[in-house]
Motif scaffolding. Structure first.
Motif, mmCIF file in Angstrom:
data_model
loop_
_atom_site.group_PDB
_atom_site.id
_atom_site.type_symbol
_atom_site.label_atom_id
_atom_site.label_comp_id
_atom_site.label_asym_id
_atom_site.label_seq_id
_atom_site.Cartn_x
_atom_site.Cartn_y
_atom_site.Cartn_z
ATOM 1 N N MET A 1 -20.412 12.781 -3.959
ATOM 2 C CA MET A 1 -21.646 12.072 -3.650
ATOM 3 C C MET A 1 -21.369 10.776 -2.889
ATOM 4 S SD MET A 1 -23.762 12.646 -7.201
ATOM 5 C CE MET A 1 -25.302 11.899 -6.679
ATOM 6 N N ALA A 2 -20.290 10.094 -3.240
ATOM 7 C CA ALA A 2 -19.949 8.849 -2.554
ATOM 8 C C ALA A 2 -19.603 9.099 -1.089
ATOM 9 C CB ALA A 2 -18.778 8.163 -3.263
ATOM 10 N N TRP A 3 -18.976 10.219 -0.791
ATOM 11 C CA TRP A 3 -18.610 10.559 0.588
ATOM 12 C C TRP A 3 -19.789 11.082 1.390
ATOM 13 C CZ3 TRP A 3 -14.709 9.618 3.815
ATOM 14 C CH2 TRP A 3 -13.514 9.148 3.285
ATOM 15 N N GLU A 4 -20.807 11.621 0.732
ATOM 16 C CA GLU A 4 -21.969 12.157 1.443
ATOM 17 C C GLU A 4 -22.753 11.023 2.088
ATOM 18 O OE1 GLU A 4 -24.004 14.201 -1.692
ATOM 19 O OE2 GLU A 4 -22.791 16.011 -1.440
ATOM 20 N N PHE B 1 -14.614 2.599 -8.810
ATOM 21 C CA PHE B 1 -14.250 3.973 -9.163
ATOM 22 C C PHE B 1 -13.508 4.628 -8.001
ATOM 23 C CE2 PHE B 1 -15.137 8.492 -8.976
ATOM 24 C CZ PHE B 1 -14.781 8.915 -10.238
ATOM 25 N N MET B 2 -14.023 4.461 -6.797
ATOM 26 C CA MET B 2 -13.382 5.063 -5.618
ATOM 27 C C MET B 2 -12.003 4.432 -5.376
ATOM 28 S SD MET B 2 -15.251 7.505 -4.474
ATOM 29 C CE MET B 2 -14.811 7.786 -2.767
ATOM 30 N N ARG B 3 -11.889 3.149 -5.625
ATOM 31 C CA ARG B 3 -10.605 2.479 -5.464
ATOM 32 C C ARG B 3 -9.567 3.045 -6.435
ATOM 33 N NH1 ARG B 3 -12.113 -2.734 -5.517
ATOM 34 N NH2 ARG B 3 -11.838 -2.997 -3.303
ATOM 35 N N GLN B 4 -9.985 3.297 -7.667
ATOM 36 C CA GLN B 4 -9.072 3.785 -8.695
ATOM 37 C C GLN B 4 -8.757 5.274 -8.562
ATOM 38 O OE1 GLN B 4 -11.025 2.784 -12.347
ATOM 39 N NE2 GLN B 4 -10.566 0.597 -12.177
ATOM 40 N N ASN B 5 -9.662 6.043 -7.962
ATOM 41 C CA ASN B 5 -9.509 7.491 -7.927
ATOM 42 C C ASN B 5 -9.222 8.053 -6.538
ATOM 43 O OD1 ASN B 5 -10.256 8.564 -10.778
ATOM 44 N ND2 ASN B 5 -11.717 6.933 -10.359
ATOM 45 N N SER C 1 -5.236 4.773 1.455
ATOM 46 C CA SER C 1 -5.716 5.044 2.813
ATOM 47 C C SER C 1 -7.087 5.727 2.785
ATOM 48 C CB SER C 1 -4.713 5.906 3.579
ATOM 49 O OG SER C 1 -4.513 7.148 2.917
ATOM 50 N N SER C 2 -7.313 6.599 1.820
ATOM 51 C CA SER C 2 -8.608 7.268 1.698
ATOM 52 C C SER C 2 -9.695 6.272 1.303
ATOM 53 C CB SER C 2 -8.549 8.384 0.660
ATOM 54 O OG SER C 2 -7.676 9.395 1.066
ATOM 55 N N PHE C 3 -9.358 5.357 0.408
ATOM 56 C CA PHE C 3 -10.320 4.344 0.003
ATOM 57 C C PHE C 3 -10.695 3.463 1.189
ATOM 58 C CE2 PHE C 3 -11.244 0.004 -1.402
ATOM 59 C CZ PHE C 3 -12.406 0.240 -2.106
ATOM 60 N N ARG C 4 -9.718 3.020 1.979
ATOM 61 C CA ARG C 4 -10.006 2.192 3.153
ATOM 62 C C ARG C 4 -10.890 2.937 4.157
ATOM 63 N NH1 ARG C 4 -4.588 0.709 2.400
ATOM 64 N NH2 ARG C 4 -3.938 2.181 4.008
ATOM 65 N N MET C 5 -10.604 4.219 4.363
ATOM 66 C CA MET C 5 -11.397 5.030 5.275
ATOM 67 C C MET C 5 -12.838 5.161 4.761
ATOM 68 S SD MET C 5 -10.736 8.951 6.684
ATOM 69 C CE MET C 5 -9.201 8.953 5.848
ATOM 70 N N TRP C 6 -12.988 5.372 3.462
ATOM 71 C CA TRP C 6 -14.315 5.490 2.872
ATOM 72 C C TRP C 6 -15.094 4.183 3.006
ATOM 73 C CZ3 TRP C 6 -16.303 3.096 -1.671
ATOM 74 C CH2 TRP C 6 -17.547 3.575 -2.063
ATOM 75 N N ARG C 7 -14.446 3.069 2.692
ATOM 76 C CA ARG C 7 -15.120 1.764 2.790
ATOM 77 C C ARG C 7 -15.542 1.475 4.219
ATOM 78 N NH1 ARG C 7 -17.987 -0.783 -0.086
ATOM 79 N NH2 ARG C 7 -17.254 -2.820 0.442
ATOM 80 N N LYS C 8 -14.685 1.788 5.170
ATOM 81 C CA LYS C 8 -15.016 1.576 6.580
ATOM 82 C C LYS C 8 -16.216 2.443 6.961
ATOM 83 C CE LYS C 8 -12.967 1.634 11.165
ATOM 84 N NZ LYS C 8 -11.764 1.937 11.955
#
Length: 91
Positions: free
Chosen positions: A15-18, A40-44, A48-55
């Motif tokens: 859901m966070a990625w959608e 949660f996203m930072r911990q899981n 690099s995936s977290f940075r991409m998601w935040r961006k």
């Protein structure tokens, strides 16, 4: 914090990625605020995936209910059943 199953964790990440699923929908279903979803996203996620998601999420209007277009007032796809939460209905 809330105890989550592996299935719940996977769904939160999905859901966070959608793009069209607002943080309010995650809070409604799982009780996690936007800040808690970020943590949660930072911990899981891998760093690099977290940075991409935040961006990707930075400044995305569709992730915030108040910033969305006025005509969009649902949390789910029209093909999803309300009763079974996230199951896609049969056509």
């Amino acid at each position: 914090m809330i105890t989550l199953t592996e299935k719940d964790k996977d769904r939160i990440i999905e859901m966070a990625w959608e793009d069209r699923t607002p943080f309010e929908a995650i809070e409604f279903q799982f009780g996690l605020s936007e800040k808690e979803v970020i943590e949660f996203m930072r911990q899981n996620s891998k760093a690099s995936s977290f940075r991409m998601w935040r961006k990707r999420m930075n400044g995305r209007n569709t992730k915030h209910q108040l910033l969305r277009e006025k005509g969009i007032n649902r949390f789910k796809c029209s093909m999803q059943r309300a009763i079974s939460l996230n199951k896609i209905s049969k056509r």
